[in-house]
Design an enzyme around this catalytic site. Structure first.
Site, PDB file in Angstrom:
ATOM      1  N   PRO A 135       0.825  -1.220   0.000  1.00 27.60           N
ATOM      2  CA  PRO A 135       0.000   0.000   0.000  1.00 27.60           C
ATOM      3  C   PRO A 135       0.857   1.267   0.000  1.00 27.60           C
ATOM      4  O   PRO A 135       1.827   1.356   0.750  1.00 27.60           O
ATOM      5  CB  PRO A 135      -0.775  -0.107   1.325  1.00 27.60           C
ATOM      6  CG  PRO A 135      -0.692  -1.530   1.723  1.00 27.60           C
ATOM      7  CD  PRO A 135       0.590  -2.057   1.173  1.00 27.60           C
ATOM      8  N   CYS A 148       0.222   5.498  -0.056  1.00 31.10           N
ATOM      9  CA  CYS A 148      -0.605   6.697  -0.113  1.00 31.10           C
ATOM     10  C   CYS A 148      -0.179   7.572  -1.284  1.00 31.10           C
ATOM     11  O   CYS A 148       1.015   7.815  -1.481  1.00 31.10           O
ATOM     12  CB  CYS A 148      -0.446   7.512   1.168  1.00 31.10           C
ATOM     13  SG  CYS A 148      -1.302   6.804   2.565  1.00 31.10           S
ATOM     14  N   ALA A 160      -3.692   3.167   1.850  1.00 32.78           N
ATOM     15  CA  ALA A 160      -4.577   3.247   3.009  1.00 32.78           C
ATOM     16  C   ALA A 160      -5.831   4.024   2.615  1.00 32.78           C
ATOM     17  O   ALA A 160      -5.747   5.187   2.218  1.00 32.78           O
ATOM     18  CB  ALA A 160      -3.852   3.953   4.151  1.00 32.78           C
ATOM     19  N   GLN A 198      -6.523  -1.605   1.422  1.00 37.83           N
ATOM     20  CA  GLN A 198      -6.076  -1.456   2.811  1.00 37.83           C
ATOM     21  C   GLN A 198      -7.005  -0.459   3.508  1.00 37.83           C
ATOM     22  O   GLN A 198      -7.162   0.670   3.046  1.00 37.83           O
ATOM     23  CB  GLN A 198      -4.631  -0.946   2.877  1.00 37.83           C
ATOM     24  CG  GLN A 198      -4.095  -0.977   4.311  1.00 37.83           C
ATOM     25  CD  GLN A 198      -2.725  -0.365   4.470  1.00 37.83           C
ATOM     26  OE1 GLN A 198      -2.510   0.778   4.073  1.00 37.83           O
ATOM     27  NE2 GLN A 198      -1.788  -1.092   5.048  1.00 37.83           N
ATOM     28  N   TYR A 212      -0.513   4.379  13.297  1.00 40.67           N
ATOM     29  CA  TYR A 212      -1.887   4.829  13.090  1.00 40.67           C
ATOM     30  C   TYR A 212      -2.794   4.183  14.146  1.00 40.67           C
ATOM     31  O   TYR A 212      -2.324   3.431  15.005  1.00 40.67           O
ATOM     32  CB  TYR A 212      -2.319   4.550  11.641  1.00 40.67           C
ATOM     33  CG  TYR A 212      -1.440   5.296  10.654  1.00 40.67           C
ATOM     34  CD1 TYR A 212      -1.391   6.689  10.675  1.00 40.67           C
ATOM     35  CD2 TYR A 212      -0.625   4.621   9.752  1.00 40.67           C
ATOM     36  CE1 TYR A 212      -0.559   7.393   9.809  1.00 40.67           C
ATOM     37  CE2 TYR A 212       0.217   5.316   8.886  1.00 40.67           C
ATOM     38  CZ  TYR A 212       0.238   6.702   8.920  1.00 40.67           C
ATOM     39  OH  TYR A 212       1.071   7.394   8.078  1.00 40.67           O
ATOM     40  N   ARG A 222      -1.848  -5.741   8.539  1.00 41.10           N
ATOM     41  CA  ARG A 222      -0.466  -5.215   8.556  1.00 41.10           C
ATOM     42  C   ARG A 222      -0.141  -4.722   9.957  1.00 41.10           C
ATOM     43  O   ARG A 222      -0.905  -3.938  10.525  1.00 41.10           O
ATOM     44  CB  ARG A 222      -0.293  -4.087   7.538  1.00 41.10           C
ATOM     45  CG  ARG A 222       1.057  -3.362   7.709  1.00 41.10           C
ATOM     46  CD  ARG A 222       1.409  -2.465   6.542  1.00 41.10           C
ATOM     47  NE  ARG A 222       2.041  -3.240   5.467  1.00 41.10           N
ATOM     48  CZ  ARG A 222       2.819  -2.702   4.517  1.00 41.10           C
ATOM     49  NH1 ARG A 222       3.036  -1.408   4.483  1.00 41.10           N
ATOM     50  NH2 ARG A 222       3.359  -3.464   3.583  1.00 41.10           N
ATOM     51  N   LEU A 224      12.647  -2.714   1.795  1.00 42.10           N
ATOM     52  CA  LEU A 224      13.926  -2.790   1.086  1.00 42.10           C
ATOM     53  C   LEU A 224      14.157  -4.145   0.446  1.00 42.10           C
ATOM     54  O   LEU A 224      15.233  -4.719   0.545  1.00 42.10           O
ATOM     55  CB  LEU A 224      15.072  -2.383   2.009  1.00 42.10           C
ATOM     56  CG  LEU A 224      15.107  -0.880   2.347  1.00 42.10           C
ATOM     57  CD1 LEU A 224      16.238  -0.549   3.310  1.00 42.10           C
ATOM     58  CD2 LEU A 224      15.247  -0.040   1.068  1.00 42.10           C
TER      59      LEU A 224
HETATM   60  C1  LIG Z   1       4.851   6.866  -1.082  1.00 41.88           C
HETATM   61  C2  LIG Z   1       4.620   5.835  -0.002  1.00 41.88           C
HETATM   62  C3  LIG Z   1       3.358   5.730   0.582  1.00 41.88           C
HETATM   63  C4  LIG Z   1       3.107   4.751   1.551  1.00 41.88           C
HETATM   64  N1  LIG Z   1       1.827   4.590   2.040  1.00 41.88           N
HETATM   65  C5  LIG Z   1       1.540   3.508   2.824  1.00 41.88           C
HETATM   66  C6  LIG Z   1       0.197   3.175   3.137  1.00 41.88           C
HETATM   67  O1  LIG Z   1      -0.774   3.799   2.671  1.00 41.88           O
HETATM   68  N2  LIG Z   1      -0.009   2.101   3.947  1.00 41.88           N
HETATM   69  C7  LIG Z   1       1.015   1.345   4.431  1.00 41.88           C
HETATM   70  O2  LIG Z   1       0.773   0.379   5.152  1.00 41.88           O
HETATM   71  N3  LIG Z   1       2.305   1.626   4.115  1.00 41.88           N
HETATM   72  C8  LIG Z   1       2.574   2.665   3.302  1.00 41.88           C
HETATM   73  N4  LIG Z   1       3.876   2.876   2.894  1.00 41.88           N
HETATM   74  C9  LIG Z   1       4.919   1.927   3.300  1.00 41.88           C
HETATM   75  C10 LIG Z   1       5.137   0.868   2.211  1.00 41.88           C
HETATM   76  O3  LIG Z   1       3.965   0.101   1.986  1.00 41.88           O
HETATM   77  C11 LIG Z   1       6.288  -0.066   2.580  1.00 41.88           C
HETATM   78  O4  LIG Z   1       5.949  -0.776   3.737  1.00 41.88           O
HETATM   79  C12 LIG Z   1       7.608   0.687   2.799  1.00 41.88           C
HETATM   80  O5  LIG Z   1       7.799   1.680   1.812  1.00 41.88           O
HETATM   81  C13 LIG Z   1       8.806  -0.273   2.781  1.00 41.88           C
HETATM   82  O6  LIG Z   1       8.850  -0.982   1.566  1.00 41.88           O
HETATM   83  P1  LIG Z   1       9.881  -0.583   0.356  1.00 41.88           P
HETATM   84  O7  LIG Z   1      11.264  -0.613   0.940  1.00 41.88           O
HETATM   85  O8  LIG Z   1       9.647  -1.656  -0.685  1.00 41.88           O
HETATM   86  O9  LIG Z   1       9.500   0.782  -0.113  1.00 41.88           O
HETATM   87  C14 LIG Z   1       4.156   3.880   1.968  1.00 41.88           C
HETATM   88  C15 LIG Z   1       5.432   4.030   1.391  1.00 41.88           C
HETATM   89  C16 LIG Z   1       5.656   4.972   0.406  1.00 41.88           C
HETATM   90  C17 LIG Z   1       7.024   5.044  -0.214  1.00 41.88           C
END
Ligand SMILES: Cc1cc2nc3c(=O)[nH]c(=O)nc-3n(C[C@H](O)[C@H](O)[C@H](O)COP(=O)(O)O)c2cc1C
Length: 359
Positions: free
Chosen positions: A23, A25, A57, A99, A181, A229, A300
């Site tokens: 997810p 945002c 979300a 989500q 949250y 989550r 990551l």
């Molecule tokens: C632009 C952006 C928006 C995000 N919005 C949400 C969200 O709405 N809900 C959520 O659970 N995590 C959100 N995250 C976290 C990501 O889902 C993810 O857990 C986090 O970026 C780590 O993964 P990655 O290293 O692949 O980016 C967001 C991350 C980014 C970069």
């Protein structure tokens, strides 16, 4: 053990592979409505080959939005555009999931590209609600502690949002109980100092998430999976931690939760995170092994071989990617080439599909 491009079935949903769009945002809505940005953004990632595409979300109430531009599912009118998006995702081979979230004490902020600070009442914001009147940022005004009656309303909001999600055609529901949250705030002793049935002991702090999970499960058809989550740890002394996460995951399983999506952190500003490639995978592994529930690994994960190893080594059942899928919506198509997996490309793009070297 599973490989990245093996299908995954949970209840009545089958994902074509183990790659999940985590997810994210977009802060691009007006009054919670999805629009063409969401259609193109999520649609591109379905065309790009992901197995499960989760929305960002989606707020279950207006005051549960992080910003005034968050996606929402608190009005019946939100359903129509979401249904159009879901239809597109399903037409392109992905399963669509949503989500559901309440931002709690982190609500009423500016979009990140406008600095992300709290928007006050005078500037059109609202007073955030939380388990206790403790702000996330000590520099901000305190949120208002929810009454028991209002906690009941929050549960009702999650149920109504679930029903709207089903109307829109989503086939996976994920509850957002991570990243500081509302649902996470109730779990963490650093945000929850209540003295009633929703605070204090482990049982009391986990009550809201268990109540919401049960209430949502009760309105979900048997064939629709429910994911949760969590932040496996607050990365802070005296906070929520991995031991409690294992216990919580074991408690959620009999309530009909099918998978724990294992993230971490963001409960308090003084967290100290040990960050690095795949840094949250050990949490997903531990919860999977000790709570006996499927998990998703996130954080990551950027390389095809790295993602595949998480699965082959039995550390998680699904891999969630966020930023790497922003950089490259076609990451799954490329990952298949790297791993030598034979997958279907969108027919419109087949002429670009890498061919095996001719001898
Ligand atoms: C632009 C952006 C928006 C995000 N919005 C949400 C969200 O709405 N809900 C959520 O659970 N995590 C959100 N995250 C976290 C990501 O889902 C993810 O857990 C986090 O970026 C780590 O993964 P990655 O290293 O692949 O980016 C967001 C991350 C980014 C970069």
């Amino acid at each position: 053990m599973a490989q990245l491009f093996d299908p995954y079935t949970v209840r009545g949903a089958t994902f074509r592979n183990r790659i999940v769009v985590s997810p994210m945002c977009e802060y691009s809505s007006v009054d919670g409505f999805a629009n063409d940005w969401h259609l193109v953004h999520l649609g591109s990632r379905a065309v790009g080959g992901a197995g499960l595409v989760l929305t960002e979300a989606a707020a279950v109430s207006p005051e549960g939005r992080i910003t005034g531009a968050d996606l929402g599912i608190y009005r019946d009118e939100h359903v129509a555009k979401l249904r159009e998006i879901v239809t597109f995702l399903h037409a392109h081979g992905a399963v669509a999931g949503i989500q559901l979230a309440h931002a709690g004490r982190k609500a009423s902020c500016a979009q990140p590209w406008h600095g992300g600070a709290r928007v006050t009442l005078a500037d059109g914001g609202w007073t955030p609600v939380a388990p206790s009147a403790i702000p996330f940022d000590p520099a901000d005004a305190a949120p208002r502690a929810l009454t028991l009656h209002e906690i009941g309303d929050v549960i009702g909001d999650f149920v109504a949002a679930t029903q709207r999600s089903l109307e829109a055609g989503f086939r996976v529901i994920e509850l957002h109980a991570a990243h500081g949250y509302l649902l996470h705030e109730f779990l963490s002793p650093l945000a929850n100092t209540r003295t009633d049935a929703y605070g204090g002991s482990f049982e009391n702090r986990t009550r809201l998430l268990r109540d919401v999970s049960s209430a949502v499960r009760a309105v979900l058809p048997d064939d629709v999976p429910l994911f949760v989550r969590i932040s496996a740890t607050d990365w802070a002394e005296g906070g929520w931690d991995l031991e409690q996460s294992v216990r919580l995951a074991a408690d959620l399983k009999p309530l009909g939760v099918d998978l724990i999506d294992v993230s971490s952190g963001a409960a308090v500003m003084h967290q100290k995170i040990a960050i690095g490639p795949g840094y949250q995978v050990p949490f997903a592994e531990r919860i999977r092994a000790d709570a006996g529930i499927p998990t998703g690994a996130v954080g990551l994960i950027t390389e095809a071989t790295q993602a595949n190893e998480v699965l082959v080594e039995g550390r998680a059942d699904l891999v969630f990617l966020a930023r790497e899928l922003l950089r490259d919506p076609y990451w799954p198509l490329h990952a298949a080439s790297v791993l030598g997996a034979e997958i279907e490309w969108p027919v419109q793009y087949v002429r670009a599909k890498p061919q095996p070297a001719r001898v």
